[in-house]
Scaffold this motif. Structure first.
Motif, mmCIF file in Angstrom:
data_model
loop_
_atom_site.group_PDB
_atom_site.id
_atom_site.type_symbol
_atom_site.label_atom_id
_atom_site.label_comp_id
_atom_site.label_asym_id
_atom_site.label_seq_id
_atom_site.Cartn_x
_atom_site.Cartn_y
_atom_site.Cartn_z
ATOM 1 N N ILE A 170 -10.993 -3.753 0.167
ATOM 2 C CA ILE A 170 -10.087 -4.580 0.280
ATOM 3 C C ILE A 170 -11.103 -4.928 2.148
ATOM 4 C CG2 ILE A 170 -8.529 -6.014 1.711
ATOM 5 C CD1 ILE A 170 -7.014 -4.779 -0.218
ATOM 6 N N SER A 171 -11.529 -3.854 3.169
ATOM 7 C CA SER A 171 -12.509 -3.176 3.952
ATOM 8 C C SER A 171 -13.453 -3.665 3.853
ATOM 9 C CB SER A 171 -12.420 -1.949 4.528
ATOM 10 O OG SER A 171 -12.893 -1.349 4.171
ATOM 11 N N GLU A 172 -14.676 -4.145 2.468
ATOM 12 C CA GLU A 172 -15.554 -4.192 2.489
ATOM 13 C C GLU A 172 -15.922 -5.574 2.133
ATOM 14 O OE1 GLU A 172 -17.365 0.463 0.585
ATOM 15 O OE2 GLU A 172 -16.657 -1.760 -0.754
ATOM 16 N N ILE A 173 -14.970 -6.271 1.890
ATOM 17 C CA ILE A 173 -14.569 -7.821 0.883
ATOM 18 C C ILE A 173 -14.791 -8.072 2.211
ATOM 19 C CG2 ILE A 173 -14.063 -9.400 -0.270
ATOM 20 C CD1 ILE A 173 -15.206 -7.870 -1.735
ATOM 21 N N VAL A 174 -13.601 -8.120 3.547
ATOM 22 C CA VAL A 174 -13.385 -9.010 4.027
ATOM 23 C C VAL A 174 -14.676 -8.879 5.697
ATOM 24 C CG1 VAL A 174 -11.152 -8.590 4.118
ATOM 25 C CG2 VAL A 174 -11.991 -7.553 5.648
ATOM 26 N N GLN A 175 -15.145 -7.879 5.034
ATOM 27 C CA GLN A 175 -16.342 -8.368 6.161
ATOM 28 C C GLN A 175 -17.886 -9.531 6.033
ATOM 29 O OE1 GLN A 175 -18.377 -4.438 7.106
ATOM 30 N NE2 GLN A 175 -17.119 -3.784 5.177
ATOM 31 N N LEU A 176 -17.383 -9.881 4.511
ATOM 32 C CA LEU A 176 -18.593 -10.509 4.539
ATOM 33 C C LEU A 176 -18.705 -12.113 4.689
ATOM 34 C CD1 LEU A 176 -17.802 -10.311 0.082
ATOM 35 C CD2 LEU A 176 -19.884 -8.812 1.886
ATOM 36 N N SER A 243 -7.786 -10.792 7.919
ATOM 37 C CA SER A 243 -8.265 -9.252 8.357
ATOM 38 C C SER A 243 -7.638 -8.367 7.241
ATOM 39 C CB SER A 243 -6.796 -9.193 9.420
ATOM 40 O OG SER A 243 -5.144 -8.835 8.848
ATOM 41 N N ARG A 244 -7.989 -7.517 6.823
ATOM 42 C CA ARG A 244 -7.646 -6.409 6.554
ATOM 43 C C ARG A 244 -6.104 -6.207 5.824
ATOM 44 N NH1 ARG A 244 -6.785 -0.990 5.723
ATOM 45 N NH2 ARG A 244 -6.728 -0.679 8.356
ATOM 46 N N GLN A 245 -5.207 -6.232 6.487
ATOM 47 C CA GLN A 245 -4.013 -6.083 6.635
ATOM 48 C C GLN A 245 -3.493 -7.799 5.436
ATOM 49 O OE1 GLN A 245 -4.973 -5.530 9.405
ATOM 50 N NE2 GLN A 245 -5.254 -3.352 9.067
ATOM 51 N N SER A 246 -4.114 -8.560 6.031
ATOM 52 C CA SER A 246 -3.498 -9.779 5.387
ATOM 53 C C SER A 246 -4.239 -9.727 4.042
ATOM 54 C CB SER A 246 -4.613 -11.240 6.162
ATOM 55 O OG SER A 246 -3.769 -11.186 6.986
ATOM 56 N N LEU A 260 3.937 -7.687 -11.337
ATOM 57 C CA LEU A 260 3.737 -6.247 -10.936
ATOM 58 C C LEU A 260 4.105 -5.584 -9.907
ATOM 59 C CD1 LEU A 260 -0.385 -6.537 -12.018
ATOM 60 C CD2 LEU A 260 1.298 -5.782 -13.672
ATOM 61 N N PRO A 261 4.806 -3.861 -10.280
ATOM 62 C CA PRO A 261 3.653 -2.900 -11.706
ATOM 63 C C PRO A 261 4.819 -3.258 -12.478
ATOM 64 C CG PRO A 261 5.269 -2.098 -9.701
ATOM 65 C CD PRO A 261 5.054 -3.398 -9.341
ATOM 66 N N GLU A 262 4.425 -3.529 -12.841
ATOM 67 C CA GLU A 262 5.080 -3.530 -14.703
ATOM 68 C C GLU A 262 5.967 -1.656 -15.024
ATOM 69 O OE1 GLU A 262 2.095 -3.689 -17.081
ATOM 70 O OE2 GLU A 262 1.890 -5.170 -17.828
ATOM 71 N N PRO A 263 6.791 -2.085 -15.833
ATOM 72 C CA PRO A 263 7.800 -0.413 -16.039
ATOM 73 C C PRO A 263 7.283 0.882 -16.288
ATOM 74 C CG PRO A 263 8.969 -2.694 -16.915
ATOM 75 C CD PRO A 263 7.690 -3.180 -16.133
ATOM 76 N N GLY A 264 6.972 1.744 -15.492
ATOM 77 C CA GLY A 264 6.340 2.644 -16.151
ATOM 78 C C GLY A 264 5.157 2.635 -15.990
ATOM 79 N N GLY A 265 4.528 1.251 -14.879
ATOM 80 C CA GLY A 265 3.095 1.068 -15.025
ATOM 81 C C GLY A 265 2.841 1.344 -13.111
ATOM 82 N N PRO A 266 1.570 1.788 -12.652
ATOM 83 C CA PRO A 266 1.133 2.287 -11.374
ATOM 84 C C PRO A 266 1.315 1.695 -10.774
ATOM 85 C CG PRO A 266 -0.735 1.300 -12.094
ATOM 86 C CD PRO A 266 0.456 1.103 -13.505
ATOM 87 N N PRO A 267 2.020 1.683 -9.121
ATOM 88 C CA PRO A 267 2.309 1.020 -8.214
ATOM 89 C C PRO A 267 1.134 0.304 -7.330
ATOM 90 C CG PRO A 267 2.001 3.280 -7.332
ATOM 91 C CD PRO A 267 1.764 3.048 -8.711
ATOM 92 N N VAL A 268 1.905 -0.972 -7.255
ATOM 93 C CA VAL A 268 0.453 -1.906 -6.459
ATOM 94 C C VAL A 268 -0.109 -1.010 -5.341
ATOM 95 C CG1 VAL A 268 -0.199 -3.920 -5.308
ATOM 96 C CG2 VAL A 268 1.312 -3.808 -7.505
ATOM 97 N N GLY A 269 -0.967 -0.956 -5.136
ATOM 98 C CA GLY A 269 -1.844 -0.774 -3.980
ATOM 99 C C GLY A 269 -3.198 -0.796 -3.353
ATOM 100 N N PRO A 270 -3.562 -1.399 -2.139
ATOM 101 C CA PRO A 270 -5.030 -1.014 -1.381
ATOM 102 C C PRO A 270 -6.133 -1.661 -2.550
ATOM 103 C CG PRO A 270 -4.195 -0.087 -0.043
ATOM 104 C CD PRO A 270 -3.559 0.284 -1.662
#
Length: 326
Positions: A170-176, A243-246, A260-270
């Motif tokens: 995410i930090s790489e995208i927001v600095q474009l 910003s990265r946080q936004s 998301l997340p679906e039951p048993g699926g991975p948690p949503v993270g950056p």
């Protein structure tokens, strides 16, 4: 002749400000070296600064008179204390030790100390955590979640499509900037240059869906968000650079909309879309060294963790498909 009185000891005593300031000054010099000469990212520098400040306080309380008096036992006690008293995780403790180790290597190189007292101190073992990806259909629900009838929705769709298309942080995208994704012909580029950790650049292709989303945002979304930052590709609602946080908040909102997340699926993270990008490439047969280049990993060993995810997927397919697997 009366006996001569002993001169008072004016050398820095245990825990004196002079000792604290000497080590703290060395720490600031080391951090400046990392930022200016090594190009270490700002977030990493901030974490290291917290770690070495904690170390300086520990040394001061231990009563050492100078950095050269610090011992290996002090470092070991500091590491143990981070786990048992402060309650840091193994990963955070390992990072703190890395900061202390970097500082003392710097002191050794500068001639302030004669030996690296951190060399033999072991970091706590880290639990092996495989990166978690979501299925392709879940990715599609996620990137299509924003309402593209609004300028912010167009921005969010372009942001999510670009994250998945490139596997970027995410930090790489927001600095474009706009110039990074628009060529001299006014069209969205097929390959974007991303700047990763340590200022290292890499070229990553941009797929047709991401290019279409970027084009829609640049034409109908970005101009409607105002222009306090004329260069930033992704603007916030006030026209400044997102910003990265936004951007992380954009991902969270889209995940909620997509269920998301679906039951048993991975948690949503950056890193959810980054992990999914790499896993889907490996599962489709991409060479691990190509994926390494696309992700910007310094070592192929870091990328190889995704091959284990792929093996797990193969086992699942085998177990459900082979007539004599069970």
């Amino acid at each position: 002749m009366p006996p001569r009185r002993a001169e008072p000891d004016v050398s820095p005593g245990p825990g004196s400000p002079e000792v604290r300031d000497a080590l703290a000054a060395a720490a600031e010099a080391w951090l400046a070296h990392l930022g200016v000469e090594r190009g270490v990212a700002g977030n990493t520098l901030a974490a290291y600064r917290r770690d070495v400040r904690r170390w300086c306080d520990f040394v001061r309380r231990s009563g050492r008179r100078a950095p050269a008096e610090v011992t290996e036992a002090d470092v070991s006690a500091f590491v143990v204390g981070l786990r048992t008293e402060v309650g840091l995780s193994a990963a955070s403790t390992a990072r703190a030790l890395a900061a202390v180790r970097g500082l003392h290597r710097f002191l050794l190189a500068e001639g302030t100390v004669d030996a690296d007292v951190t060399r033999e101190v072991r970091a706590p073992s880290l639990p092996r955590r495989l990166p978690k990806a979501i299925a392709v259909d879940a990715v599609l629900r996620l990137v299509q979640a924003p309402d593209t009838t609004t300028p912010l929705g167009l921005r969010d769709r372009a942001l999510l499509e670009l994250l998945y298309a490139t596997g970027a942080r995410i930090s790489e995208i927001v600095q474009l900037d706009v110039d990074d994704v628009v060529g001299s012909d006014g069209e969205v580029v097929h390959v974007v240059r991303l700047t990763g950790k340590g200022g290292k650049q890499r070229a990553v292709p941009v797929g047709s869906h991401a290019r279409a989303a970027l084009d829609a945002y640049l034409v109908r979304g970005r101009p409607a968000l105002g222009g306090s930052d004329a260069r930033a590709l992704f603007r916030n609602s006030r026209g400044g650079r997102l910003s990265r946080q936004s951007a992380w908040a954009v991902l969270r909102r889209a995940a909620d909309t997509a269920g998301l997340p679906e039951p048993g699926g991975p948690p949503v993270g950056p890193h959810l879309l980054r992990h999914s990008f790499a896993t889907h490439l490996i599962e489709a047969g991409a060479d691990v060294r190509v994926v390494q280049e696309l992700l910007g990993h310094a070592s192929v060993a870091t990328t190889q963790v995704y091959t284990h995810v792929s093996v797990d997927a193969l086992r699942e397919v085998y177990a459900t498909s082979h007539p004599r697997a069970r």
